[in-house]
Enzyme design. Structure first.
Site, mmCIF file in Angstrom:
data_model
loop_
_atom_site.group_PDB
_atom_site.id
_atom_site.type_symbol
_atom_site.label_atom_id
_atom_site.label_comp_id
_atom_site.label_asym_id
_atom_site.label_seq_id
_atom_site.Cartn_x
_atom_site.Cartn_y
_atom_site.Cartn_z
ATOM 1 N N LYS A 86 35.365 -10.889 17.960
ATOM 2 C CA LYS A 86 36.594 -11.162 18.705
ATOM 3 C C LYS A 86 37.458 -9.910 18.844
ATOM 4 O O LYS A 86 38.159 -9.741 19.856
ATOM 5 C CB LYS A 86 37.373 -12.292 18.032
ATOM 6 C CG LYS A 86 36.662 -13.643 18.084
ATOM 7 C CD LYS A 86 36.350 -14.066 19.514
ATOM 8 C CE LYS A 86 35.731 -15.446 19.587
ATOM 9 N NZ LYS A 86 35.452 -15.860 20.985
ATOM 10 N N TYR B 212 32.246 -12.950 13.036
ATOM 11 C CA TYR B 212 33.052 -13.621 14.050
ATOM 12 C C TYR B 212 34.293 -12.802 14.399
ATOM 13 O O TYR B 212 34.585 -12.562 15.583
ATOM 14 C CB TYR B 212 33.466 -15.011 13.552
ATOM 15 C CG TYR B 212 34.332 -15.784 14.518
ATOM 16 C CD1 TYR B 212 33.754 -16.469 15.585
ATOM 17 C CD2 TYR B 212 35.712 -15.826 14.370
ATOM 18 C CE1 TYR B 212 34.544 -17.181 16.483
ATOM 19 C CE2 TYR B 212 36.505 -16.530 15.267
ATOM 20 C CZ TYR B 212 35.925 -17.201 16.319
ATOM 21 O OH TYR B 212 36.709 -17.897 17.214
ATOM 22 N N SER C 121 40.334 -15.017 20.008
ATOM 23 C CA SER C 121 40.752 -15.724 18.806
ATOM 24 C C SER C 121 41.815 -14.889 18.090
ATOM 25 O O SER C 121 41.845 -13.659 18.237
ATOM 26 C CB SER C 121 39.556 -15.934 17.869
ATOM 27 O OG SER C 121 39.976 -16.288 16.562
#
Length: 254
Positions: free
Chosen positions: A160, A156, A143
């Site tokens: 990533k 998150y 991402s």
């Protein structure tokens, strides 16, 4: 048909980005194992679409954060396809929670799927490739969050960022076996996980204000990059790289 005769496993391949990638690989000639955790009907639907393209396909179920599950479904995919040339690590989760409200359980849940899962599946597939003498390709779906911070996405974005380094480590340690490992780093792509957020005018306006091209992507926008990175002919010198597909989002940073 740039991937004709190749055999691929796509985790999280039943819906959204994973489904788009699985179908894209099949259109280029690959046979595909569709990994899924809970959406069996969606996985079988994806299998039927792949078979309609004239390719072999199978749905394999399991949680990528469980080593026992990973070993089982990788063996199932390997056995059905007769080997594995391509792995797309795509299964992931996202939850928006302010930093001070993230529980230990929620932190672990995000990191276990988004980072540990990529390690477990990557390791299991790489072992199979090495045993078979297969010069393979692994593509991790990361991402833009691997490079920039975002509100309410601490766990998150950290997961990533870990994927970026995991990609480099796998690339380094598997290079001697002719296994290339790369990542794609999408920006704002509309999927099942964020469709409700994107539908909110305030969220949409705020995000678009930080995207130079002013575009929100769809899963099909990622397929060509994955096909390129999966092709040992076209990207034979590319390993350890992250390709940003983010409409310029990371130009400005967070």
């Amino acid at each position: 048909m740039r991937l004709e005769g190749k055999r691929a496993l796509v985790t999280g391949g039943s819906r959204s980005i994973g489904r788009g990638i699985a179908l894209g690989l099949a259109r280029e000639g690959a046979d595909v194992a569709v990994g899924y955790r809970g959406s069996g009907a969606d996985a079988e639907s994806a299998v039927r679409e792949i078979e309609a393209l004239g390719r072999r396909a199978v749905a394999v179920q399991g949680s990528t954060d469980s080593q026992a599950d990973v070993e089982r479904f990788v063996a199932e995919a390997h056995g059905f396809l007769g080997g594995l040339d391509i792995l797309v690590n795509n299964a992931g989760v996202l939850k928006r929670t302010p930093l001070l409200e993230i529980s230990e359980e929620e932190w672990d849940a995000i990191l276990d799927v988004n980072l540990k899962g990529y390690f477990l599946v990557g390791q299991a597939v790489a072992r199979r490739m090495i045993e078979d003498g297969t010069p393979g390709a692994i593509v991790n779906v990361s991402s833009a969050g691997q490079a920039v911070a975002a509100p309410n996405l601490t766990h998150y974005c950290v997961s990533k960022a870990g994927v970026e380094m995991l990609t480099k480590q796998l690339a380094l340690e598997l290079a001697a076996h002719k296994i290339r490992v790369n990542a794609i780093a999408p920006g704002l792509i509309e999927t099942d996980m964020n469709r409700a957020d994107i539908a909110r005018e305030d969220f949409r306006k705020r995000r678009l204000a930080r995207i130079p091209l002013g575009e929100i992507g769809v899963p099909d926008d990622l397929v060509a990059a994955v096909v390129y990175l999966a092709s040992n002919d076209e990207s034979r010198l590319v390993t350890g790289a992250s390709l940003f597909i983010d409409a310029g989002q990371t130009i400005w940073g967070a």
